[in-house]
Enzyme design. Sequence first.
Site, short mmCIF file in Angstrom:
data_model
loop_
_atom_site.label_atom_id
_atom_site.label_comp_id
_atom_site.label_asym_id
_atom_site.label_seq_id
_atom_site.Cartn_x
_atom_site.Cartn_y
_atom_site.Cartn_z
N SER A 23 -1.91 1.59 -3.46
CA SER A 23 -2.60 1.52 -2.18
C SER A 23 -2.43 0.15 -1.58
O SER A 23 -2.09 -0.82 -2.27
CB SER A 23 -4.09 1.83 -2.39
OG SER A 23 -4.87 1.49 -1.25
N TYR B 228 -12.38 1.51 -6.82
CA TYR B 228 -11.07 1.96 -6.34
C TYR B 228 -10.09 0.79 -6.33
O TYR B 228 -8.96 0.91 -6.82
CB TYR B 228 -11.23 2.55 -4.95
CG TYR B 228 -9.95 3.06 -4.34
CD1 TYR B 228 -9.42 4.30 -4.70
CD2 TYR B 228 -9.26 2.32 -3.38
CE1 TYR B 228 -8.26 4.78 -4.13
CE2 TYR B 228 -8.09 2.79 -2.81
CZ TYR B 228 -7.59 4.02 -3.19
OH TYR B 228 -6.43 4.48 -2.63
#
Length: 279
Positions: free
Chosen positions: A149, A162
Amino acid sequence: MYRKVFNNKVFDRKVVLVSGGCAGIGRALSVRMAQAGARLVLLDLDQAALDSMVQHLDAHHNAEALGLRCDVADAEAVQRAVTLAIERFGGIDVLVNNAGITHRSTFVETDLAVFQRIMAVNFFGALHCTQAALPSLVARQGQIIVLSSLSGFAPLLYRSAYNASKHALHGLFETLRYEIRGSGVNVMLVCPGFTATDLRKNALVGDGSVTRQPPLAMGKVASPQDVAEAIYQGALRRRRLLVLSNVDWRARLLARFFPRLFERVLLPRLSGLKPAAPR
């Protein structure tokens, strides 16, 4: 975006295993690989979605596909699924570690169980799939694709678990790439920006329940199909790192070299907040 579906045979008859293969980027990439002639192994938690996806790949792309219900956080379940895939197709040529979940809550409001679940899926899920598939990947000089990401190098607010899972992926797979150099296996880390998937819609909150709030406004959002096409093209070239965010260079530059400026100017916007007023 124009897709040259039939002009490249690199993945023709290759076996591609995709975790989280029934939705979002995983689904789009599975379709793209099917268009290129690949045979698909899909791992997902939703059996109905798996059955529907296998039928779709057969009916619309004439692609062989095997759908296996599997929680990638369960190492034994992953090993069974990979064994079944190898028994069915003879081996694995490409592993796509795509399965992932996220959350939206401050660190102090996030239960330990939420941290553990996110790490179990995002980090250990990729580890489990890679450990199980690596012997076959080495034997076939294949490829590992890891969905990281933007937050792998630039943090986002309210996503501490995350963010941590994505940083852990970089540490694991950059080390693995070095250790297996010379084996013929390529490792590609992919860092998309904000993409129109159900990931944010199904985000957990601090107590582990699914959020009822709409996704935060993030500005320009990419389509899963365009992200999948970029990953496909990167895989053809056996890239090592693929950064797809429309703010990639600014986030990377500011977060690394100008952290205070990043925190004041870019971090709030990336996190869906209004920038702080000038002081």
